[in-house]
Design an enzyme around this catalytic site. Structure first.
Site, PDB file in Angstrom:
ATOM      1  CG  ASP A 110      -1.752   1.199   1.398  1.00 26.57           C
ATOM      2  OD1 ASP A 110      -2.359   1.615   0.393  1.00 26.57           O
ATOM      3  OD2 ASP A 110      -1.810   1.750   2.512  1.00 26.57           O
TER       4      ASP A 110
ATOM      5  CG  ASP B 290      -1.309   7.702   0.735  1.00 29.77           C
ATOM      6  OD1 ASP B 290      -0.204   8.060   0.294  1.00 29.77           O
ATOM      7  OD2 ASP B 290      -2.389   7.983   0.171  1.00 29.77           O
TER       8      ASP B 290
END
Length: 175
Positions: free
Chosen positions: A7, A9
């Site tokens: 991922d 952020d």
């Protein structure tokens, strides 16, 4: 070919409730660039799967998102690492699209692009949505405590590997 999915952020860079809207607002978490470089140099193809609802909300445009990603890629390249691909969902959560995590559309795109089954592939995230997408696709969910990871760890029902940050995962995984 070995694949790892990250991922963005909260895993690679600091997250913000106001969204990351420009390259100036994008700051890597300590050790995250080094982690990507270590994994990359060890022969892993690194893919990024990220929800980017800020596009649908009009907070930034496609060009700005590309500039943010160019900054991330440049830092990884400077560390002698490589990102094989960045896949993102541009939709608003209310659109209920297939690509927005916890949906598996981004992971299907990564599987198609890499020509690799994602069964058992580590997916490193910091949110419940990341872990749900990993589980639904048959990936191995790996939680980091950065970003939303601290609160997510209280919500997960399945047994997960949990690491303080991405660099800890990378160092452990490469042992």
């Amino acid at each position: 070919m070995k694949v790892i999915i990250l991922d963005r952020d909260g895993v690679i860079n600091y997250d913000s409730p106001d969204y990351i809207k420009s390259p100036e607002e994008w700051h890597p978490l300590p050790g995250s660039i080094e982690a990507i470089a270590l994994l990359s140099k060890a022969g892993y193809r690194i893919y990024v799967a990220t929800n980017q609802a800020g596009l649908a909300r009009g907070l930034f445009d496609q060009d700005m998102l590309m500039q943010i990603h160019k900054k991330m890629i440049a830092l990884v390249n400077q560390a002698e690492g490589e990102i094989a691909g960045i896949f993102y969902c541009p939709h608003h959560p209310d659109e209920h699209c297939r690509c927005r995590k916890p949906g598996i559309g981004l992971l299907e795109q990564i599987s198609e692009h890499s020509k690799h089954s994602l069964k058992g592939v580590p997916f490193v995230g910091d949110s419940l949505k990341d872990m749900q997408a990993a589980h639904a696709m048959g990936c191995k969910g790996v939680l980091v405590e950065t970003g939303n990871g601290q609160s997510t760890k209280l919500k997960v029902n399945e047994e997960l590997e949990i690491f303080p940050k991405l660099l800890d995962f990378a160092e452990s995984y490469l042992r």
